[in-house]
Design a protein around this motif. Structure first.
Motif, PDB file in Angstrom:
ATOM      1  N   GLU A 219     -55.746 -26.033 -16.881  1.00 29.84           N
ATOM      2  CA  GLU A 219     -57.192 -26.706 -16.734  1.00 29.84           C
ATOM      3  C   GLU A 219     -57.120 -28.050 -16.845  1.00 29.84           C
ATOM      4  O   GLU A 219     -57.982 -28.747 -16.385  1.00 29.84           O
ATOM      5  N   LEU A 220     -56.115 -28.823 -17.515  1.00 30.10           N
ATOM      6  CA  LEU A 220     -56.102 -30.121 -17.375  1.00 30.10           C
ATOM      7  C   LEU A 220     -56.036 -30.912 -16.223  1.00 30.10           C
ATOM      8  O   LEU A 220     -56.676 -31.920 -15.532  1.00 30.10           O
ATOM      9  N   ILE A 221     -54.944 -30.379 -15.343  1.00 29.06           N
ATOM     10  CA  ILE A 221     -54.808 -30.740 -13.856  1.00 29.06           C
ATOM     11  C   ILE A 221     -56.224 -30.453 -13.193  1.00 29.06           C
ATOM     12  O   ILE A 221     -56.531 -31.369 -12.181  1.00 29.06           O
ATOM     13  N   ALA A 222     -56.859 -29.314 -13.279  1.00 25.75           N
ATOM     14  CA  ALA A 222     -58.351 -29.050 -12.784  1.00 25.75           C
ATOM     15  C   ALA A 222     -59.173 -30.122 -12.996  1.00 25.75           C
ATOM     16  O   ALA A 222     -59.938 -30.539 -12.115  1.00 25.75           O
ATOM     17  N   TRP A 223     -59.207 -30.620 -14.211  1.00 19.38           N
ATOM     18  CA  TRP A 223     -60.132 -31.588 -14.721  1.00 19.38           C
ATOM     19  C   TRP A 223     -59.800 -32.747 -13.956  1.00 19.38           C
ATOM     20  O   TRP A 223     -60.963 -33.656 -13.651  1.00 19.38           O
ATOM     21  N   SER A 224     -58.617 -33.201 -13.899  1.00 24.64           N
ATOM     22  CA  SER A 224     -58.356 -34.492 -12.997  1.00 24.64           C
ATOM     23  C   SER A 224     -58.868 -34.450 -11.740  1.00 24.64           C
ATOM     24  O   SER A 224     -59.379 -35.596 -11.241  1.00 24.64           O
ATOM     25  N   TYR A 225     -58.968 -33.166 -10.939  1.00 25.28           N
ATOM     26  CA  TYR A 225     -59.582 -33.167  -9.745  1.00 25.28           C
ATOM     27  C   TYR A 225     -60.939 -33.178  -9.753  1.00 25.28           C
ATOM     28  O   TYR A 225     -61.770 -33.874  -8.818  1.00 25.28           O
ATOM     29  N   GLU A 226     -61.663 -32.347 -10.807  1.00 28.12           N
ATOM     30  CA  GLU A 226     -63.096 -32.783 -11.040  1.00 28.12           C
ATOM     31  C   GLU A 226     -63.689 -34.216 -11.251  1.00 28.12           C
ATOM     32  O   GLU A 226     -64.685 -34.410 -10.599  1.00 28.12           O
ATOM     33  N   LEU A 249     -59.689 -26.247  -8.001  1.00 23.23           N
ATOM     34  CA  LEU A 249     -59.716 -24.834  -8.225  1.00 23.23           C
ATOM     35  C   LEU A 249     -58.555 -23.684  -8.117  1.00 23.23           C
ATOM     36  O   LEU A 249     -58.416 -22.806  -8.555  1.00 23.23           O
ATOM     37  N   ARG A 250     -57.436 -24.378  -7.439  1.00 20.16           N
ATOM     38  CA  ARG A 250     -56.209 -23.721  -7.209  1.00 20.16           C
ATOM     39  C   ARG A 250     -55.700 -23.587  -8.592  1.00 20.16           C
ATOM     40  O   ARG A 250     -54.563 -22.804  -8.959  1.00 20.16           O
ATOM     41  N   HIS A 251     -55.902 -24.697  -9.528  1.00 24.09           N
ATOM     42  CA  HIS A 251     -55.282 -24.808 -10.619  1.00 24.09           C
ATOM     43  C   HIS A 251     -56.053 -24.181 -12.109  1.00 24.09           C
ATOM     44  O   HIS A 251     -55.656 -24.004 -13.029  1.00 24.09           O
ATOM     45  N   ALA A 252     -57.330 -24.192 -11.846  1.00 22.07           N
ATOM     46  CA  ALA A 252     -58.354 -23.901 -12.877  1.00 22.07           C
ATOM     47  C   ALA A 252     -58.307 -22.373 -13.391  1.00 22.07           C
ATOM     48  O   ALA A 252     -58.817 -22.190 -14.615  1.00 22.07           O
ATOM     49  N   ARG A 253     -58.378 -21.444 -12.578  1.00 14.89           N
ATOM     50  CA  ARG A 253     -58.383 -19.934 -13.057  1.00 14.89           C
ATOM     51  C   ARG A 253     -59.864 -19.889 -13.484  1.00 14.89           C
ATOM     52  O   ARG A 253     -60.749 -20.662 -13.049  1.00 14.89           O
ATOM     53  N   ALA A 254     -60.097 -19.067 -14.481  1.00 10.22           N
ATOM     54  CA  ALA A 254     -61.402 -18.710 -14.829  1.00 10.22           C
ATOM     55  C   ALA A 254     -61.731 -19.405 -16.236  1.00 10.22           C
ATOM     56  O   ALA A 254     -61.387 -19.127 -17.306  1.00 10.22           O
ATOM     57  N   SER A 255     -62.204 -20.920 -15.915  1.00  6.57           N
ATOM     58  CA  SER A 255     -62.116 -21.675 -16.986  1.00  6.57           C
ATOM     59  C   SER A 255     -63.450 -22.587 -17.106  1.00  6.57           C
ATOM     60  O   SER A 255     -64.331 -22.728 -15.937  1.00  6.57           O
TER      61      SER A 255
END
Length: 431
Positions: A219-226, A249-255
């Motif tokens: 989720e941290l990785i996903a937020w960096s892309y957000e 989204l490839r890292h985020a799962r259902a979060s």
């Protein structure tokens, strides 16, 4: 003795020599397994094939392992970190026997004895709980705390986390500290971009991504892309917005990060005028939010609840421009204003400010110039974010100038925007 040209650094040679010692002769695959044993399942490590490649690179001296892997090497070889990774080649040759505390370790006993070593720490559980609580509160303070103060406090907390990580800690504690530092880095990126410090925002965003990878925290990785998508959106790189969201989204799962990435993708598609793709992304975001627990603190910047969907809906339907979307934007905007002011105080100043400005755009399209300018001024009065609010205000001024050429009220509003950046929010207009 100086190092020959092209020769790996002393620590890299030491890693290879220890692995191939006569009483070991471990393959790189076995070395990867030993590092996993040292981790004891407390942290997520790289995939075995990837870890073998990293071991090869470390032994060539391409780059030094991270602090986590240095600790794992130390546990696997029974050699102190400072000795194993010393830059000097004058360090004594590796001993022919393991360190005393690991001398009897064999087979199944590895896990038990190494587990005892990994559990030693100078940091009590209360310290990490305090760190987590303080990070949580800073994330909740994002909507209302002045950016300069929030930036200072977040920076100070990152230094505190770094000091804790440098102490004697368990692997589980190491991961928790890295995760909290990752959230602080994400927060710093947002605050820096709010005050138009793009370089600092990008640096903090990249740090968030690195810490997320180190901790194995998707989720941290996903937020960096957000955050990358948000920056691209403000800078007008709309296709990059969608690309960054797809990668995130490839890292985020259902979060919460996944919901936010779908919302940002919807904004990117809306800016490009792709209404069908926009609707799909909004539906995806709503589906995720419907299945997530409702946040106990909606003010937390990295937790998404239904109120944020209303806010983004105002943006998105305004940007799509067609009459049906304008009507939906009006409905969303009225609900956002109610949510922001329902308890007698402004709960989300930036959100309220941007929504007021968007109401100005919608009023201008309905032929209500006076109402449009009033909304725009009200938005400048309560907002705090040059990166978002001021750009929306400039768009309102441009659209009004096109709809009402030569109008003095439009010109005066446009002149008020740079003045508000320089001096802070405008005074609220009298009722």
């Amino acid at each position: 003795m100086s190092k020959a040209i092209g020769e790996p650094p002393a620590w890299a040679q030491r890693l290879r020599a220890e692995r191939l010692r006569p009483d070991r002769t471990w393959t790189r695959a076995e070395m990867a397994r030993r590092l996993r044993v040292a981790a004891g399942g407390q942290v997520a490590l790289a995939h075995p094939a990837s870890l073998r490649d990293q071991i090869k690179g470390w032994e060539r001296g391409d780059h030094k392992p991270s602090e986590l892997y240095r600790l794992l090497y130390s546990k696997a070889f029974g050699i102190p970190v400072e000795e194993l990774f010393a830059e000097s080649s004058t360090t004594a040759d590796p001993p022919n026997a393991p360190a005393p505390e690991l001398a009897a370790v064999d087979g199944a006993g590895d896990v038990l004895q190494l587990g005892q070593l990994l559990e030693s720490s100078d940091v009590g559980p209360g310290t990490l709980e305090d760190l987590e609580v303080m990070v949580y509160r800073l994330c909740c303070a994002y909507p209302t705390m002045p950016p300069a103060a929030l930036r200072q406090q977040a920076t100070s907390m990152i230094r505190t986390a770094a000091a804790l990580r440098d102490g004697r800690i368990t692997l589980a504690q190491h991961r928790e500290i890295v995760v909290q530092a990752g959230w602080l880095s994400a927060l710093l990126a947002c605050v820096a971009f709010d005050v138009d410090d793009v370089l600092a925002a990008e640096g903090a965003r990249r740090l968030c991504a690195r810490l997320g990878r180190e901790a194995g925290h998707g989720e941290l990785i996903a937020w960096s892309y957000e955050i990358a998508a948000w920056i691209a959106l403000v800078q007008g790189r709309y296709s990059d917005v969608v690309t960054a969201c797809e990668v995130g989204l490839r890292h985020a799962r259902a979060s919460h990060a996944a919901a936010q990435l779908h919302l940002q993708a919807a904004r990117g598609h809306a800016r490009m005028g792709d209404a069908p793709a926009t609707v799909v992304q909004l539906a995806e975001a709503q589906a995720i939010i419907d299945h997530l627990p409702r946040p106990s603190a909606p003010e937390h910047h990295f937790m998404i609840d239904p109120t944020k969907v209303q806010f983004y809906g105002t943006f998105i339907h305004t940007w799509l421009r067609q009459p049906p979307h304008n009507a939906l934007a009006e409905e969303h905007a009225a609900e956002v204003v109610r949510q922001c002011t329902s308890n007698g105080a402004v709960r989300w100043p930036t959100r309220l400010g941007i929504t007021r400005v968007l109401q100005g755009v919608l009023a201008g399209r309905r032929g209500e110039l006076e109402e449009a300018v009033a909304h725009g001024r009200a938005g400048l009065a309560v907002g705090r974010s040059p990166a978002g609010l001021m750009d929306r205000a400039a768009e309102l001024a441009a659209e009004l100038a096109q709809l009402y050429p030569g109008e003095r009220a439009v010109r005066e509003f446009a002149e008020a925007i740079p003045a508000s950046i320089a001096s802070g929010p405008l005074a609220l207009p009298s009722a």
